[in-house]
Every structure is written in structure tokens, then in C-alpha cells.
Design a protein around this motif. Structure first.
Motif, mmCIF file in Angstrom:
data_model
loop_
_atom_site.group_PDB
_atom_site.id
_atom_site.type_symbol
_atom_site.label_atom_id
_atom_site.label_comp_id
_atom_site.label_asym_id
_atom_site.label_seq_id
_atom_site.Cartn_x
_atom_site.Cartn_y
_atom_site.Cartn_z
ATOM 1 N N THR A 149 25.059 -19.497 9.712
ATOM 2 C CA THR A 149 24.437 -18.231 9.329
ATOM 3 C C THR A 149 23.585 -18.333 8.069
ATOM 4 N N ASN A 150 23.449 -19.542 7.521
ATOM 5 C CA ASN A 150 22.554 -19.695 6.369
ATOM 6 C C ASN A 150 21.120 -19.326 6.727
ATOM 7 N N VAL A 151 20.786 -19.358 8.025
ATOM 8 C CA VAL A 151 19.423 -19.004 8.447
ATOM 9 C C VAL A 151 19.165 -17.508 8.280
ATOM 10 N N LEU A 152 20.212 -16.732 8.025
ATOM 11 C CA LEU A 152 20.070 -15.284 7.846
ATOM 12 C C LEU A 152 20.049 -14.893 6.370
ATOM 13 N N SER A 153 19.938 -15.860 5.524
ATOM 14 C CA SER A 153 19.959 -15.623 4.073
ATOM 15 C C SER A 153 18.930 -14.577 3.652
#
Length: 242
Positions: free
Chosen positions: A47-51
Motif C-alpha cells: 500500500t505504499n503506492v497509495l502514499s
């Protein structure tokens, strides 16, 4: 007994969607295109891509003890937090399956005293019911959209004419995958253009891959438009190649 007239049902609300593709192609990123507030249940820690997105909250599923802890987590969400969100995004079912059997293998190792453990035959049957019941429970939640992700797998299909071919499907255990796909309003396969890097979702079934769309008439949607149900703009899979 609760009776609801069909005229009061909206296809574009309270929906269930399963999206699948190869790892790293943008499934998790699709969460940012959901309208309203979203809770992501992070299984594979991507979910780091949703930072930086303030309309998305993330809760991390316990992948060491998923069989027990997932039930506790889902009950907590339903009882205490469900009213805060418009969407539940379960990311992802394939990794959840691996974690579930990993827990069973560790239990087998502990009981046997061996260096390595393997799931027992009964564990596979138990998982089939566990996954089906878990998704049915989530799908029963009212006034909230449910989105699941999975990696891409394949299976061999025999046509009525006796021809054998490979069909792309969500990477879920064979005994479970048909049941799970049957519980969804939409099953969509993510594709990405090598040239333009545009992403889109296939929604029209073919022998080569399993997808379906029971909500509207679209056969393809750009990634950012997937949840725009009833959109008058009909995209084509050629749009990811243009």
C-alpha cells in the motif's frame, strides 16, 4: 424477513468487484479511483503506492495468524468502523491464501517436531469453506462497496468440442476460485500497455480469460473509470495501446 423490491436496487451501489493481474501492474493503485472514503485491508504490504491520499485508511492484516486474526479484524471493522467508509478494499486474496496455508504448515511443524511442516489434507477442505464464508460475510455488509484483488493464475479448460486451452483467472485455489468469482458482480482483468503505460480493465469474457460485468454494458474500462458505472463513454482495449 426483509423484502426489497427490485426497483429499489441500484446496480452501481453496494457492489462487489474482484480485480486481478500480475504482481506490480497497478491493482492496489486502483483503490485511489474509488469515490468516497476507503479502508484498505493490506495483506501483501504494497500500500505504499497509495502514499499521500487522505481519503484512504489502511489496516494491516496479521499474516502470521490469518485464520484467527482475520475473523477478529473483520468483526471489529463491521462492529465499530463500517459507518466511516464507503469502500472496503481487500488486498489481496492470493497472498491471503499463501499466508493461511503458511500458518497451517507452521502448526503441522510444531505438532510433528520436524524441521518443515506441510498443511494437512483437512486444511485444504477447511480453507475452501473459510474463504467462501469470509467473502460472503464481507459482501453481506450493507451500504458499502467491496473490492478484492488477486494475482493472475491460469487453468486448463476443455471446450465442448474437446479442444484444450489455457484460461487466465484469479490466482485462487482451484477448489475455491469458481465459487469466489460467482460471488462477485464484476471480475475484471487489468492490462497495461508496454508502449504508453496506460492501464485498463477487460470486462467482456473470452475463452482466454475469465471476466464478467453484471453492472453495466461496458466491455472495457480505463483504470480511472472502472467504478464509473453506467458511464456513457465506452472505452476499448485499444485505448491502452494508443
Amino acid at each position: 424477513m426483509e423484502v426489497v423490491n427490485a426497483s429499489q436496487i441500484s446496480k452501481g451501489k453496494d457492489f462487489s468487484v474482484l480485480i486481478y493481474a500480475q504482481p506490480g501492474t497497478g491493482k492496489t493503485t486502483t483503490a485511489k479511483y474509488l469515490p468516497g472514503k476507503t479502508l484498505v485491508i493490506d495483506v501483501d504490504r504494497t500500500t505504499n503506492v497509495l502514499s499521500g491520499l487522505d481519503n484512504i485508511d489502511i489496516v494491516y492484516l496479521d499474516t502470521i495468524h490469518p485464520a484467527l486474526k482475520t475473523k477478529e479484524l473483520l468483526k471489529d471493522i463491521h462492529d465499530n468502523y463500517i459507518d466511516k467508509y464507503d469502500n472496503i478494499f481487500f488486498d489481496n486474496l492470493s497472498e491471503f491464501e499463501q499466508s493461511w496455508f503458511g500458518e497451517k504448515a507452521n502448526e503441522s511443524k510444531t505438532k510433528s517436531g520436524k524441521d518443515m511442516g506441510t498443511p494437512q489434507q483437512g486444511d485444504y477442505n477447511q480453507y475452501t469453506y473459510y474463504l467462501h464464508d469470509m467473502i460472503q460475510y464481507i459482501n453481506s455488509w450493507k451500504n458499502i462497496n467491496k473490492i478484492y484483488t488477486a494475482w493472475e493464475g491460469n487453468r486448463e479448460i476443455i471446450s465442448p468440442e474437446g479442444q484444450s486451452f489455457t484460461q487466465l483467472i484469479p490466482d485462487i485455489r482451484e477448489k475455491s476460485v469458481n465459487k469466489i468469482m460467482g460471488l462477485m458482480n464484476v471480475v475484471a482483468r487489468l492490462v497495461i500497455s508496454d508502449e504508453t503505460k496506460k492501464r485498463g480493465y477487460l470486462l467482456a469474457p473470452t475463452p482466454a480469460y475469465y471476466v464478467k460485468n453484471q453492472i453495466d454494458d461496458r466491455t472495457f474500462a480505463m483504470q480511472e473509470d472502472l467504478f464509473n458505472w453506467g458511464s456513457s463513454e465506452q472505452a476499448s482495449d485499444s485505448d491502452v495501446r494508443s
